[in-house]
Motif scaffolding. Sequence first.
Motif, PDB file in Angstrom:
ATOM      1  N   GLN A  89       0.847  -1.193   0.000  1.00  0.00           N
ATOM      2  CA  GLN A  89       0.000   0.000   0.000  1.00  0.00           C
ATOM      3  C   GLN A  89       0.885   1.247   0.000  1.00  0.00           C
ATOM      4  OE1 GLN A  89      -3.350   0.138   2.725  1.00  0.00           O
ATOM      5  NE2 GLN A  89      -3.359  -2.096   2.938  1.00  0.00           N
ATOM      6  N   GLY A  91      -0.716   4.492  -0.947  1.00  0.00           N
ATOM      7  CA  GLY A  91      -1.582   5.672  -0.882  1.00  0.00           C
ATOM      8  C   GLY A  91      -1.376   6.520   0.354  1.00  0.00           C
ATOM      9  N   ASP A 176      -5.884   0.767  -1.677  1.00  0.00           N
ATOM     10  CA  ASP A 176      -5.143   1.933  -2.161  1.00  0.00           C
ATOM     11  C   ASP A 176      -5.985   2.854  -3.048  1.00  0.00           C
ATOM     12  OD1 ASP A 176      -2.662   2.343  -1.123  1.00  0.00           O
ATOM     13  OD2 ASP A 176      -1.544   1.292  -2.687  1.00  0.00           O
TER      14      ASP A 176
END
Length: 412
Positions: A89, A91, A176
């Motif tokens: 991930q 983000g 994400d």
Amino acid sequence: MSSRDTNTFSTKEIKRQEAIYELYRGEQDLIEDLQLARKAYHDPMLKLSIMTEEELAHIFGDLDAYIPLHEELLIKLTEGTGPDGTVAQIGQIVIDWLPGLNAYKNYCSNQLAAKALLDQKKQDRRVQDFLQRCLESPFSRKLDLWSFLDIPRSRLVKYPLLLREILRHTPPDHPDVTSLETAITIIQEILSDINVRKGESECQYYIDKLEFLDDKQRDPLIDNCKTLLCHGELRNKSGSRLHVFLFSELLVLTRPVTRNERSCFQVYRQPIPVRDLTLEDLQDGEIRMGGSFRGAFTNGEKAKNVFRVSSLDPSHGQSHTLHVSDVYHKQQWLNCLRTAMSQQQGAPARVQRGQNIPAKSHSSVSSATVCEEEENENCPPVSGPKLRPQTLSKTRLDQKLQGSVKRKETGV
């Protein structure tokens, strides 16, 4: 990822990890270039007294201060990398990091003045020789100093594209997705703020270079101008060169002059408030350009690419027939003038050929193409107007950076 690992991932996931690595590698390249700008240019010029410390500070800004910012993103991405070499991930990592880019506001706002000083210093033989030797050295990759100094700006406008590319290869049900969409919104807002600051700084830079013959010539509206819509060299009916500035509130015609080795613009006639402007789009051959200026026109030559601006205010009594180098740049000027007049004069109206009426447009922004490359402001080009830079806009970003992002794109 090793070749063995790639067999366990879908094609989409491989593309996603490649996009994440593109972001990571770009940060490494940026850090290397920022360090190079300091070690190969700034420090030697200071040590050899080629430029003063004050001049170098003005040109280079706080480049050193940005290195830890980008190193921080590399650290976070490294920490987020799993044993298989993938980032699960990204983000939230980006969301937490992006606000630090606000530090670039001052740097980008100062770029016009920094380049002007650099261009001025290039007239010095020692500076010229040093920069030429650097350009011929392998480390420069045939990029000049300004290309290195402009790398942070060119990197900034890539972030939305890089994030969209990661999002494009992220499955719809991946956690994400939402955070990447949020990150894209955040970076667009940051770039918009930087763009506004940069535009205001450019506007003030040129206002400070205006030289008024007397206090009456200085229209109080100049203090309200926050946006420079476009500017460039035009010629009047007698063939004389004028540098024309279209600010949000005023149209200012000037003559380029030099005072104590400093370039400035002597205001020619009274500035015309945009609210009082009329615009006439003249057809090719409709008028003759009288007189000549260094061979620009022969007597009585039928003119092409000409338009006329006038003031509705009878106390001004002004009308200027202006010649542009080609039809493309003429259209840029007409678009900018129509936009400014639409904003200042209210309801939209059309410009009709041969009719001296206020020209207005329904468009709220100029539709003319934006020129990205900065010219030497001491020697402005005759080819057409310089439009207010909008290099940080989403539209320009998509047009300019469509396709793969490569190492060489970090330079100009």
